[in-house]
Scaffold this active site. Structure first.
Site, PDB file in Angstrom:
ATOM      1  N   GLY A 511     -21.390 -16.472 -13.057  1.00  0.00           N
ATOM      2  CA  GLY A 511     -22.597 -17.189 -13.696  1.00  0.00           C
ATOM      3  C   GLY A 511     -23.759 -17.576 -12.274  1.00  0.00           C
ATOM      4  O   GLY A 511     -22.652 -17.314 -11.137  1.00  0.00           O
ATOM      5  N   GLY A 513     -26.234 -20.081 -10.293  1.00  0.00           N
ATOM      6  CA  GLY A 513     -27.442 -21.107 -10.315  1.00  0.00           C
ATOM      7  C   GLY A 513     -27.847 -21.327  -9.682  1.00  0.00           C
ATOM      8  O   GLY A 513     -28.619 -20.723  -8.427  1.00  0.00           O
ATOM      9  N   GLY A 514     -28.138 -22.830  -9.049  1.00  0.00           N
ATOM     10  CA  GLY A 514     -30.049 -23.140  -8.627  1.00  0.00           C
ATOM     11  C   GLY A 514     -29.079 -22.336  -7.198  1.00  0.00           C
ATOM     12  O   GLY A 514     -30.020 -22.181  -5.610  1.00  0.00           O
ATOM     13  N   PHE A 515     -28.077 -23.312  -6.859  1.00  0.00           N
ATOM     14  CA  PHE A 515     -27.551 -22.940  -5.403  1.00  0.00           C
ATOM     15  C   PHE A 515     -27.124 -21.597  -4.686  1.00  0.00           C
ATOM     16  O   PHE A 515     -26.986 -21.358  -3.980  1.00  0.00           O
ATOM     17  CB  PHE A 515     -26.742 -23.597  -5.762  1.00  0.00           C
ATOM     18  CG  PHE A 515     -25.711 -23.987  -3.711  1.00  0.00           C
ATOM     19  CD1 PHE A 515     -24.195 -22.997  -3.634  1.00  0.00           C
ATOM     20  CD2 PHE A 515     -25.357 -24.747  -3.590  1.00  0.00           C
ATOM     21  CE1 PHE A 515     -23.755 -23.391  -3.050  1.00  0.00           C
ATOM     22  CE2 PHE A 515     -25.192 -25.042  -2.177  1.00  0.00           C
ATOM     23  CZ  PHE A 515     -24.320 -24.397  -1.718  1.00  0.00           C
ATOM     24  N   VAL A 518     -21.648 -17.746  -8.531  1.00  0.00           N
ATOM     25  CA  VAL A 518     -20.174 -18.319  -9.593  1.00  0.00           C
ATOM     26  C   VAL A 518     -19.006 -17.169  -9.703  1.00  0.00           C
ATOM     27  O   VAL A 518     -19.499 -16.434 -10.038  1.00  0.00           O
ATOM     28  CB  VAL A 518     -19.512 -18.861  -9.616  1.00  0.00           C
ATOM     29  CG1 VAL A 518     -18.763 -19.743 -10.058  1.00  0.00           C
ATOM     30  CG2 VAL A 518     -20.687 -20.258  -9.849  1.00  0.00           C
ATOM     31  N   LYS A 532     -18.011 -20.941  -5.949  1.00  0.00           N
ATOM     32  CA  LYS A 532     -20.102 -20.857  -5.418  1.00  0.00           C
ATOM     33  C   LYS A 532     -20.378 -20.012  -4.113  1.00  0.00           C
ATOM     34  O   LYS A 532     -20.254 -21.479  -3.257  1.00  0.00           O
ATOM     35  CB  LYS A 532     -19.493 -22.317  -5.941  1.00  0.00           C
ATOM     36  CG  LYS A 532     -21.518 -22.541  -5.878  1.00  0.00           C
ATOM     37  CD  LYS A 532     -21.499 -23.751  -7.252  1.00  0.00           C
ATOM     38  CE  LYS A 532     -21.658 -25.141  -5.994  1.00  0.00           C
ATOM     39  NZ  LYS A 532     -21.911 -27.003  -6.850  1.00  0.00           N
ATOM     40  N   ASP A 628     -28.022 -35.571 -12.692  1.00  0.00           N
ATOM     41  CA  ASP A 628     -27.917 -34.238 -13.280  1.00  0.00           C
ATOM     42  C   ASP A 628     -27.225 -34.325 -14.996  1.00  0.00           C
ATOM     43  O   ASP A 628     -26.665 -33.346 -14.421  1.00  0.00           O
ATOM     44  CB  ASP A 628     -28.383 -33.491 -12.570  1.00  0.00           C
ATOM     45  CG  ASP A 628     -29.110 -32.270 -12.163  1.00  0.00           C
ATOM     46  OD1 ASP A 628     -28.598 -31.028 -12.312  1.00  0.00           O
ATOM     47  OD2 ASP A 628     -29.751 -32.093 -13.502  1.00  0.00           O
TER      48      ASP A 628
END
Length: 844
Positions: A511, A513-515, A518, A532, A628
């Site tokens: 995956g 994500g914004g950070f 992963v 992550k 969130d």
């Protein structure tokens, strides 16, 4: 095509381009139905950049209503145009009423310059300007402004055949204006919907006002209203470049630009699309290299961002592919202009809605190369950034209602309140300062050996790096300190995680994500983990990294994520969780080929999530608000046990003597509590609203926002509640569930969702009450299943709705969530960890 060298030389256009500017070549011009230009206070017509402003003493297409006004004239060579040489001064409220030939979107442009020589102190005069619907300015003064003139441009949708612009003097002072424009704009210039960054639809722009903050002709010279069919000004982008040497100008003859069907000439002039900034060192091997523009913005507002592109650098199709970023979030991945438009030199623009970077006063736009491109280059031709009016229809904080006729008594009351507020604020600030000094003194004694925390390196953002580094090194009490000395789980070495992920092998990617990304990993003892890794471009990563570690190291619950450890070596930010076999809830509802969940499974997942949130709100000494809650942040282990994930945006809840936490709006569009969005006041009930949206997603198996659907169906909360109020929620449920839900269970579930989505937070239930109702809904479903073992049966027990039927014991149902200790069911928690954002839910 002309390449302009490594530095930004502005005078090297082709002879044809120069001649076009000189003789003012024009294209099919838009003719506005309303085109009202006023030179306020002037006694004669004023010519400004080829347009004629008429004196406001001749009232034909408008009327001026005021009781006291004075015209004043004072020419000055230091002002940019004659429109600023005259003004009209008002000591009482004054209204300009314009007669419009057609309702719709209009420009409202205001000109101000506090000319010296009048008997009033105009630099100190607070300027308040409103229209029928919007607050444009509130108490602006030139004393706090370093320029001698001010130009404001707004785009508003006028729904009647008149527009009233009112100037309101503050108590004992005056108001003034030098010029006013009211000009029609094509309604198609701004669409109702745009893509909110990161990656969520935003609708309702047609009802919002826009204020122009920045409009750039990137790579080209200043464009005045003479060069724009809509009378806009496009400034050069040089002063906004973060690193001057990162860009080189490219330009072509404007006559070679070909507008495609669907792109109006009014979107931007050919001059904008015929010049661009490209990467100064094209074909670099470092794919982190990019061009970045940085802007100052008000973090309390959202912004409409329009990016203009035109491939004027390629010699062949499909060679220019690049990424576009707004702040640290990717806005357009792998943009291939020639493939998208079917040719070279074809204009293209894309609209977004974004806020500031990480709740700061800065916004950035970047373009950089894509790994799939044959040519490692990136361009940008034009950029517009416009402030979106808030829910109070204001461009100035939360101001909305303005008293047009303040009485003397109200003035006294206002003055008393103001004095009391100031005195109270000073006392409060004094107490805060004393407390702060005391805390700093204590920390300086205990943390003198703390190591500074270094942020991720970010190309072209030396300001950010130097700022954080300086803070860290100057004081041992800085907030950015190492976590190594505290109990935040296992500290992994970077090499351990390299080994666990086979050097971050992309085949193990699960995956983004914004950070960051992963990866699925395996530790040396055979434990499966989710790793992550922070993105080096992510400016918000440091704050989220700290928050996630701080939160998860203090919380242990069967339905919350469990952090195994982290790595902060080599300026990396990496979080390690146990691997969640069944991923996010969202992927089991829609958007994948996974088998559908039964109604009982869905209820159990919702109950588990509610238990986790209830524990956050009540299980610790001070409540924690997740901020969130969404289906991508609810993950499932191998037994489909739900666990709440992603605490990067979490906030500590209000103290016992407070009702809310005042903070900038964060979260995901479609799940945001409207009361929190309007007031910027966060409570636990904000999580309850978001969870109500999750309940509807679970039932209907569709996203919270889906812009491709008809307008009334775009927002699941509005759409589903319309059916719920009709008592027909079964009409919109997931087709897989039709005939498989006990009607009593569905009714209890729908009622629970409706209460969660109440407009006012005070009308919403607590998460404990939500949990109780969901368990009741599950009991109703299971009781029905006992009567008819076939869960697919549509039969229900006639007595199931009788008031004598008691739900599960309420105290027992909440026992798991009410444990006041920090560690709850530690053994279960150790076997349940999760990664937040296993897919790409870039919705913050």
């Amino acid at each position: 095509m002309l390449k302009m060298g490594f530095f930004r030389v502005k005078l090297c256009f082709s002879a044809i381009t120069f001649a076009a500017f000189t003789f003012g070549i024009s294209f099919a011009e838009y003719i506005p139905l309303d085109n009202y230009l006023l030179a306020c206070g002037s006694s004669q017509n004023v010519s400004v950049q080829g347009r004629i402003f008429f004196p406001d003493s001749v009232q034909s297409f408008f009327s001026l209503k005021t009781s006291e006004d004075t015209a004043f004239y004072s020419p000055s060579d230091s002002l940019p145009s004659q429109i600023y040489h005259s003004l009209r001064i008002f000591t009482k409220p004054a209204s300009y009423k314009f007669k419009l030939q057609q309702p719709g979107r209009h420009w409202v442009r205001l000109y101000f310059s506090p000319l010296p020589g009048s008997r009033h102190d105009l630099r100190s005069a607070p300027l308040t300007v409103v229209s029928d619907d919007f607050v444009f300015m509130k108490n602006f003064t030139f004393n706090n402004f370093n320029h001698s003139y001010l130009f404001k441009e707004y785009s508003v949708n006028v729904t009647s055949t008149s527009l009233v612009i009112t100037l309101i003097p503050s108590n004992g002072s005056v108001s003034f204006v030098n010029g006013i424009e009211v000009v029609s704009v094509p309604d198609e210039l701004v669409y109702d919907q745009a893509l909110a960054i990161p990656n969520a639809p935003y609708s309702g722009l047609s009802h919002r006002g826009l204020e122009t903050m920045y409009r750039l002709n990137i790579g080209g010279p200043l464009l005045t209203p003479q060069n724009d069919t809509l009378g806009r000004t496009w400034e050069n982008d040089g002063k906004y470049l973060h690193v001057l040497g990162s860009a080189v100008i490219v330009a072509v003859d404007p006559l070679t630009i070909n507008y495609p069907d669907g792109v109006r000439l009014e979107a931007a002039p050919k001059w904008v699309y015929s010049s661009a900034d490209a990467m100064a060192d094209a074909n670099v091997t470092d794919l982190n290299f990019n061009i970045t523009w940085v802007f100052s913005v008000d973090p309390s507002f959202l912004y409409f961002v329009r990016l203009h592109f035109c491939d004027i650098v390629s010699k062949a199709m499909d060679t220019l592919v690049f990424n576009v970023y707004i702040n640290s979030d990717i806005a357009i991945p792998s943009l291939d202009l020639s493939s998208l438009k079917g040719d070279l030199s074809v204009p293209y623009y894309k609209d977004f809605v974004s806020n500031s970077s990480n709740n700061t006063s800065m916004m950035s736009v970047s373009v950089g190369p894509d790994s799939m491109a044959d040519l490692s280059n990136a361009i940008l031709n034009g950029l517009e950034i416009m402030k979106i009016s808030n829910d109070m229809k204001s461009f100035d904080g939360l101001n909305s209602v303005v008293d047009l006729h303040p009485s003397s008594s109200s003035r006294k009351n206002t003055l008393s309140i103001l004095i009391g507020s100031v005195v109270g604020a000073l006392i409060a600030l004094g107490l805060i300062a004393l407390c702060y000094c005391f805390i700093v003194a204590r920390r300086s004694k205990t943390n003198t050996h703390a190591q500074p925390w270094l942020p991720l390196p970010l190309y072209g953002n030396s300001l950010t790096i130097s700022k954080v580094s300086t803070i860290s090194h100057k004081s041992g009490t800085a907030s950015c300190t190492s976590l190594a000395s505290t109990n935040h789980g296992r500290v992994f070495t970077f090499q351990e995680l390299m080994d666990a992920t086979n050097k971050f092998d992309e085949s193990l990617l699960v995956g983004v994500g914004g950070f960051g990304k992963v990866y699925k990993g395996t530790l040396d003892v055979g434990t499966k983990v989710a790793v992550k890794r922070g993105n080096s471009r992510s400016e918000q990563g440091l704050a989220e990294f700290h928050t996630e570690i701080d939160m998860l190291s203090k919380l242990r619950h069967r339905h919350l994520v469990s952090l195994i450890g982290y790595c902060d070596e080599r300026s990396e930010m990496i979080l390690v969780y146990e691997f969640m076999a069944n991923g996010p809830l969202r992927s089991h509802l829609y958007g994948s080929s996974l088998p559908s969940l039964s109604w009982k499974q869905r209820l159990e997942i919702c109950i588990g999530s509610a238990r986790g949130l209830h524990y956050l709100h009540t299980g610790a000494a001070q409540s924690i608000i997740h901020r969130d809650v969404k289906t991508t942040n609810i993950l499932l282990d191998e037994s489909f046990v739900a666990k709440v994930a992603d605490f990067g945006l979490s906030k500590t809840g209000p103290a016992l003597d407070q009702t809310h936490v005042s903070t900038a709006v964060k979260g995901s569009f479609g799940y945001l509590d409207p009361e929190y969005f309007r007031r910027q006041q966060l409570t636990e009930k904000s999580d309850v609203y978001s969870f109500g949206v999750v309940l509807l997603e679970v039932l209907c198996a569709r996203p919270a926002l889906n812009p491709v659907l008809p307008r009334e169906q775009v927002n699941i909360a509005e759409w589903a509640m319309n059916w719920q109020k009709k008592g027909m929620l079964e009409q919109i449920m997931d087709p897989y569930l039709v005939g498989k839900i006990n009607p009593a269970s569905l009714k209890k579930y729908g009622d629970t969702a409706e209460k969660c989505l109440a407009e006012q937070g005070i009308d919403r239930p607590s998460m404990g009450d939500v949990l109780w109702n969901l368990e009741y809904a599950l009991q109703l479903q299971e009781t029905s299943a006992l009567a008819d073992p076939d869960e697919n049966s549509v039969k229900s027990i006639p007595g199931i709705l009788l008031p004598g039927l008691e739900p599960l014991d309420k105290s027992a149902s909440m026992a798991e969530g009410m444990n006041s200790g920090i560690y709850e069911d530690a053994e279960d928690a150790a076997t349940s960890a999760v990664f937040s954002q296993l897919v790409n839910p870039r919705g913050r």
